[in-house]
Scaffold this motif. Structure first.
Motif, mmCIF file in Angstrom:
data_model
loop_
_atom_site.group_PDB
_atom_site.id
_atom_site.type_symbol
_atom_site.label_atom_id
_atom_site.label_comp_id
_atom_site.label_asym_id
_atom_site.label_seq_id
_atom_site.Cartn_x
_atom_site.Cartn_y
_atom_site.Cartn_z
ATOM 1 N N GLY A 315 0.684 -1.242 0.181
ATOM 2 C CA GLY A 315 0.103 -0.011 -0.057
ATOM 3 C C GLY A 315 0.791 1.289 -0.104
ATOM 4 O O GLY A 315 0.301 2.343 0.008
ATOM 5 N N THR A 316 2.017 1.104 0.232
ATOM 6 C CA THR A 316 2.959 2.343 0.286
ATOM 7 C C THR A 316 3.292 2.917 -1.124
ATOM 8 O O THR A 316 3.363 2.307 -2.254
ATOM 9 N N GLN A 317 3.057 4.264 -1.530
ATOM 10 C CA GLN A 317 3.275 4.917 -2.665
ATOM 11 C C GLN A 317 4.343 5.714 -2.515
ATOM 12 O O GLN A 317 5.232 6.038 -3.645
ATOM 13 N N VAL A 318 5.156 6.066 -1.263
ATOM 14 C CA VAL A 318 6.413 6.808 -1.342
ATOM 15 C C VAL A 318 6.978 6.311 -0.198
ATOM 16 O O VAL A 318 6.751 6.290 1.033
ATOM 17 N N GLY A 319 8.206 5.784 -0.419
ATOM 18 C CA GLY A 319 9.363 5.098 0.533
ATOM 19 C C GLY A 319 10.364 6.302 1.243
ATOM 20 O O GLY A 319 9.978 7.420 1.046
ATOM 21 N N PRO A 320 11.060 6.018 1.791
ATOM 22 C CA PRO A 320 12.153 6.816 2.556
ATOM 23 C C PRO A 320 13.364 7.355 1.357
ATOM 24 O O PRO A 320 13.324 6.683 0.266
ATOM 25 N N LEU A 321 13.827 8.274 1.725
ATOM 26 C CA LEU A 321 14.735 8.823 1.051
ATOM 27 C C LEU A 321 15.936 7.792 1.140
ATOM 28 O O LEU A 321 16.195 7.222 2.190
ATOM 29 N N ALA A 322 16.838 7.717 0.303
ATOM 30 C CA ALA A 322 17.950 6.556 0.019
ATOM 31 C C ALA A 322 18.891 6.898 1.283
ATOM 32 O O ALA A 322 19.590 5.918 1.830
ATOM 33 N N THR A 323 19.252 8.006 1.657
ATOM 34 C CA THR A 323 20.209 8.276 2.833
ATOM 35 C C THR A 323 19.921 9.392 3.543
ATOM 36 O O THR A 323 19.032 10.459 3.343
ATOM 37 N N GLU A 324 20.579 9.412 4.853
ATOM 38 C CA GLU A 324 20.262 10.614 5.981
ATOM 39 C C GLU A 324 20.596 11.797 5.413
ATOM 40 O O GLU A 324 19.832 12.909 5.641
ATOM 41 N N GLN A 325 21.630 11.988 4.885
ATOM 42 C CA GLN A 325 22.248 13.588 4.405
ATOM 43 C C GLN A 325 21.395 13.707 3.141
ATOM 44 O O GLN A 325 21.072 14.801 3.114
ATOM 45 N N GLY A 326 20.914 12.673 2.498
ATOM 46 C CA GLY A 326 19.932 13.387 1.468
ATOM 47 C C GLY A 326 18.687 13.981 1.762
ATOM 48 O O GLY A 326 18.139 14.902 1.265
ATOM 49 N N ARG A 327 18.088 13.226 2.846
ATOM 50 C CA ARG A 327 16.997 13.937 3.529
ATOM 51 C C ARG A 327 17.300 15.360 4.253
ATOM 52 O O ARG A 327 16.580 16.174 4.039
ATOM 53 N N ALA A 328 18.518 15.236 5.044
ATOM 54 C CA ALA A 328 18.924 16.613 5.363
ATOM 55 C C ALA A 328 18.946 17.793 4.478
ATOM 56 O O ALA A 328 18.742 19.077 4.693
ATOM 57 N N GLU A 329 19.397 17.507 3.246
ATOM 58 C CA GLU A 329 19.640 18.336 2.181
ATOM 59 C C GLU A 329 18.261 18.823 1.649
ATOM 60 O O GLU A 329 17.873 20.068 1.217
ATOM 61 N N VAL A 330 17.174 17.873 1.411
ATOM 62 C CA VAL A 330 16.112 18.363 1.209
ATOM 63 C C VAL A 330 15.256 19.210 2.377
ATOM 64 O O VAL A 330 14.764 20.362 2.090
ATOM 65 N N GLU A 331 15.427 19.007 3.794
ATOM 66 C CA GLU A 331 15.018 19.863 4.845
ATOM 67 C C GLU A 331 15.652 21.157 4.592
ATOM 68 O O GLU A 331 15.022 22.250 4.675
ATOM 69 N N GLU A 332 17.100 21.460 4.156
ATOM 70 C CA GLU A 332 17.746 22.588 4.069
ATOM 71 C C GLU A 332 17.052 23.416 3.210
ATOM 72 O O GLU A 332 16.804 24.580 3.247
ATOM 73 N N LEU A 333 16.799 22.721 1.813
ATOM 74 C CA LEU A 333 16.261 23.787 0.656
ATOM 75 C C LEU A 333 15.030 24.075 1.076
ATOM 76 O O LEU A 333 14.581 25.346 0.725
ATOM 77 N N VAL A 334 14.160 23.206 1.538
ATOM 78 C CA VAL A 334 12.538 23.656 2.015
ATOM 79 C C VAL A 334 12.601 24.818 2.948
ATOM 80 O O VAL A 334 12.130 25.687 3.048
ATOM 81 N N ALA A 335 13.547 24.661 4.161
ATOM 82 C CA ALA A 335 13.779 25.540 5.204
ATOM 83 C C ALA A 335 14.170 26.892 4.650
ATOM 84 O O ALA A 335 13.566 28.078 4.897
ATOM 85 N N ASP A 336 15.159 27.067 3.643
ATOM 86 C CA ASP A 336 15.659 28.227 3.043
ATOM 87 C C ASP A 336 14.505 28.845 2.432
ATOM 88 O O ASP A 336 14.444 30.050 2.431
#
Length: 472
Positions: A315-336
């Motif tokens: 039932g999952t349509q979106v899984g996790p990002l592949a790396t912890e650092q990859g998620r951190a980069e997404v967070e940084e761009l959204v926060a900016d």
């Protein structure tokens, strides 16, 4: 040299080569890097094999490739589970990738001989009895490949390179070692002689010495722009051919004559495919003001409804990002973007709990001052823009350093012609989602890379185009 990862763009923070489950953060298996003597042995075997392998027939190579495709079909469940564990793509997506890889392999097994047939010239005009262009293998080709499509990315190098008569060395991303080793193993079991295709379990810092080795004739890389620059610089210094498929910030344009419901539905898939980690995923959604509200309402509602969770769950349509650092980069761009005045219409915050999950997110009110306006965002985050006219939509679409792909939606023939002619991209899809097919050339312009993969163009990248002139 930066660790390549099809636009996920993280730097390698550790030389450890390991499978780390992104849904839990748990290290599943680690691998030892090859030492200098082991690397030398593998390059030497690949180089020596190239001398004889170039003389095998297309029929022999095709037989071995078709056997490899049959093995992929038979082992789809095992291989899909491995890829899901290594980089977090949903199991359904992983199974589809295995099938696509088998299809790509069979495509080159069937068509390579015709793609590389001698091309006759007008002999009389050049004063010859016979004149033609011949395609001949280069030798050992190094592939530096990313983690987001662990099998398909490597196959779309391996199949044409092998069918052209080259041998291959694969330096895969350090977080998908089992996928890398599997591809070597499946080609060996399919019948390819030892040394035809070899996986190098090495870190990014070991790539340059391999590139500079005189026995390596050419290189291909899919990854970040910095990684591509590094490989291109070394190969330029060594005068070696390269094919580079780098970042993308693909636009998705919606014009008033489009089927808005269909466009919004496809837009969701175009953004969150592979958990949002695809170089040709649509990232910037540029919508004409006349249909902006209708599109945004449907698009945001559908993004909000997506199920995020365990990639092994059907039932999952979106899984996790592949790396912890990859998620951190997404967070940084959204926060900016938010700090500079952007509006979050849904999502926008990382999910709590184990694993590297980030929810489907839509952001609007984006300005050129925000990093998200220019940098590639590698996760399920969509940037939504309003355009007042077709001219403005095209201008916005081209206002990026990248030029990989573009998708545009219209039923107007005049608009279609302008979009095809004026969008700065290696591929333009009208009323459809940008995708890669073995039958079509794939690659970008501007900072999205050089050269082409797939189709006849892709296999010829790994050949010497030799002019032959025969006098009376």
């Amino acid at each position: 040299m930066e660790e390549p990862r099809d636009s996920a763009r993280t730097k390698e923070v550790s030389p450890v080569i390991a499978t780390v489950d992104p849904a839990t953060g748990r290290t599943v298996k680690t691998f030892e890097e090859l030492g200098a003597a082991e690397i030398e042995d593998k390059i030497a075997r690949s180089y020596e094999r190239a001398k004889s392998y170039r003389h095998t027939t297309f029929a022999e190579r095709a037989r071995w490739l078709n056997a490899a495709a049959d093995l992929l079909d038979a082992e789809v469940d095992e291989v899909a589970a491995m890829m899901t564990t290594e980089m977090g793509k949903t199991l359904a997506s992983a199974r589809a990738e295995v099938a696509k890889s088998a299809n790509g392999i069979r495509f080159y097994a069937e068509h390579a001989e015709s793609f590389l047939a001698d091309e006759p010239a007008d002999a009389a005009k050049v004063g010859a009895e016979l004149a033609y262009a011949a395609y001949q293998p280069l030798g050992v080709v190094l592939a530096v490949m990313p983690w987001n499509y662990p099998l398909w990315q490597a196959v779309r190098f391996a199949a044409p390179a092998l069918m052209a008569g080259n041998t291959g060395l694969l330096k895969h991303a350090s977080n998908v070692p089992q996928s890398a080793l599997y591809l070597e193993d499946v080609l060996r079991r399919a019948g390819f002689p030892d040394g035809c295709f070899t996986t190098l379990l090495i870190s990014s810092k070991q790539v340059e010495p391999v590139l500079r080795d005189p026995r390596v004739a050419a290189a291909t890389l899919t990854g970040s722009e910095p990684a591509g620059r590094a490989v291109a610089a070394v190969c330029g210094d060594e005068v070696k051919h390269t094919v580079l498929e780098l970042g993308g910030s693909d636009p998705f344009l919606v014009l008033p004559s489009a089927d808005i419901g269909r466009a919004a539905e496809v837009a969701v898939t175009a953004r969150v495919q592979n958990n949002g980690q695809s170089c040709i995923a649509a990232k910037r959604f540029i919508v004409h003001t006349d249909v902006y509200d209708a599109f945004a309402e449907r698009f945001v509602a559908r993004m909000r409804e997506l199920t995020v969770g365990d990639p092994f769950d059907a039932g999952t349509q979106v899984g996790p990002l592949a790396t912890e650092q990859g998620r951190a980069e997404v967070e940084e761009l959204v926060a900016d973007a938010v700090a500079a005045g952007a509006t979050v219409l849904c999502g926008g915050k990382p999910l709590s709990g184990p694993g590297w999950f980030y929810p489907p997110t839509v952001i609007t009110d984006i300005t050129p001052a925000m990093r998200i306006h220019q940098e590639e965002l590698f996760g399920p985050v969509a940037s939504l823009y309003r355009a007042g006219s077709l001219d403005e939509a095209i201008e916005l679409a081209n206002a990026t350093a990248f030029g990989l792909g573009a998708s545009a939606w219209t039923s107007d023939a005049g608009e279609r012609a302008r979009l095809i002619a004026e969008l700065e991209a290696g591929q333009v899809f009208i009323n459809g989602m940008t995708a890669s097919y073995p039958e079509l050339p794939f690659g970008g312009v501007k900072r999205s890379g050089t050269g082409r993969e797939l189709a006849a163009h892709g296999i010829r990248e790994f050949c010497n185009v030799k002019t032959v002139w025969v006098g009376a």
